[in-house]
Write an enzyme that holds these catalytic residues in place. Structure first.
Site, PDB file in Angstrom:
ATOM      1  N   LYS A  62       0.823  -1.223   0.000  1.00  0.00           N
ATOM      2  CA  LYS A  62       0.000   0.000   0.000  1.00  0.00           C
ATOM      3  C   LYS A  62       0.855   1.270   0.000  1.00  0.00           C
ATOM      4  O   LYS A  62       0.353   2.344  -0.308  1.00  0.00           O
ATOM      5  CB  LYS A  62      -0.994   0.003   1.167  1.00  0.00           C
ATOM      6  CG  LYS A  62      -0.387   0.110   2.538  1.00  0.00           C
ATOM      7  CD  LYS A  62      -1.478   0.174   3.609  1.00  0.00           C
ATOM      8  CE  LYS A  62      -0.863   0.325   4.989  1.00  0.00           C
ATOM      9  NZ  LYS A  62      -1.875   0.384   6.040  1.00  0.00           N
ATOM     10  N   ARG A  80      -8.604   8.183   4.317  1.00  0.00           N
ATOM     11  CA  ARG A  80      -9.514   7.112   3.854  1.00  0.00           C
ATOM     12  C   ARG A  80     -10.308   6.538   5.029  1.00  0.00           C
ATOM     13  O   ARG A  80     -11.518   6.346   4.948  1.00  0.00           O
ATOM     14  CB  ARG A  80      -8.692   6.001   3.190  1.00  0.00           C
ATOM     15  CG  ARG A  80      -9.455   4.714   2.948  1.00  0.00           C
ATOM     16  CD  ARG A  80      -8.524   3.579   2.528  1.00  0.00           C
ATOM     17  NE  ARG A  80      -7.545   3.234   3.560  1.00  0.00           N
ATOM     18  CZ  ARG A  80      -7.798   2.451   4.614  1.00  0.00           C
ATOM     19  NH1 ARG A  80      -8.995   1.959   4.806  1.00  0.00           N
ATOM     20  NH2 ARG A  80      -6.849   2.193   5.495  1.00  0.00           N
TER      21      ARG A  80
END
Length: 319
Positions: free
Chosen positions: A81, A129
């Protein structure tokens, strides 16, 4: 004559060292060669600024990649990520091993689950997020929470809860699993509540493109299903042109009929950090057999999300 040790470049954090050590052991078994860890400090490790302000994805990766290009290390292990979506020509993503649990988890005081948090609970996370989705979930369930931006390693983050400064923190399940601290989790957050970051729970093993024999050896650690899933997720991210500071979540999972894997489902979300607006969609297609097919799945979903207004939510990206 014994072959020289392979040099594995890693960040210095406890988590990076743990996951690199696990990969090193597998590479030793595969190649019969010793593997030594070479610790490299990245800008993301020393900067105290919020990730969104220092450039998001890439801040933990650049120094490792530079060491690879200069030949100071033979291969590197990243949290996938953290990897920017563009792949440099001189490096190859040799393997994406089988993914750990991609979910986010809550570590809260008094063993509380997310639904049990009191009104006004202070929840720490460094991720826009997570903020977007936690706030949206709270809004839709009549809860009030306050998301608090935090940085630091796992110990630092959990410490905020132990010291009573925060009611809870949100972390990645995979990281806690790799350092053996899953027992401290008070709630595993369903992917219906919080979609993880694209590639969350997966590792990336990278080496120089010209080192074909090492790339071929490392490729033995590759898990084709994990690679297809994260390729679709990262293609969605790239098509939305989202850096780490734009709140994008994505997860591709396999839909099976009994033992037979039939399809891949890709879910994506983008939203404002206060949770007032979310665009959340999913698409399902045949399990991708090539990188091109996996990328197409991500792009198709991105086009639908942009048509539903995702582009208007991307204005929060830090410049």
């Amino acid at each position: 004559m014994t072959e020289r040790a392979l040099r594995l470049g890693t960040r210095r954090s406890k988590l990076a060292m743990a996951q690199s050590g696990q990969v090193a052991e597998k590479v030793r078994q595969l190649t019969g060669r010793p593997v030594e860890l070479v610790e490299i400090t990245t800008y993301g490790d020393i900067s105290r600024e919020h990730l969104a302000q220092i450039g998001g994805t890439g801040v933990f990766v650049a120094a490792l990649r530079e060491a690879l290009v200069r030949g100071e290390v033979d291969f590197a292990v990243h949290s996938l990520k953290d990897l920017p979506t563009a792949q440099p020509e001189e490096l190859v993503l040799a393997a994406v091993p089988e993914r750990e649990d991609p979910r986010d988890v809550l570590i809260a005081r008094d063993g509380l689950t997310f639904a049990e948090l009191p009104d006004g609970a202070r929840v720490g996370t460094g991720s826009p997020r997570r903020m977007a989705q936690l706030n949206a979930y709270a809004r839709s369930h009549g809860m009030t929470i306050q998301t608090v931006p935090i940085r630091g390693n796992i110990d630092t983050r959990i410490g905020y809860v132990h010291k009573g400064e925060l009611d809870a923190v949100v972390l990645a399940a995979a990281g806690l699993s790799r350092i053996g601290r899953t027992g401290e989790v008070t709630d595993f957050l369903s992917v219906d509540t919080v979609l993880p970051a694209p590639g969350q729970g997966a590792l990336a093993i990278e080496c120089a493109a010209h080192n074909a024999s090492l790339a071929a050896a490392l490729a033995e650690l590759d898990d084709p299903y994990t690679r297809a899933a994260v390729t679709a997720e990262r293609s969605l991210l790239a098509a939305l042109e989202a850096g780490c500071s734009a709140p994008v979540g994505a997860l591709a999972d396999l839909l099976a009929d009994g033992q037979i894997v039939k399809e891949m489902r890709l879910c994506g979300v983008v939203g404002t950090t206060d949770g007032s607006t979310l665009v959340q969609l999913s698409t399902t297609g045949p399990v991708p057999e090539t990188e091109t097919q996996a990328m197409a799945l991500g792009r198709e979903l991105a086009v639908e999300m942009l048509a539903k207004g995702a582009a208007g939510l991307m204005g929060e990206r830090a410049l």
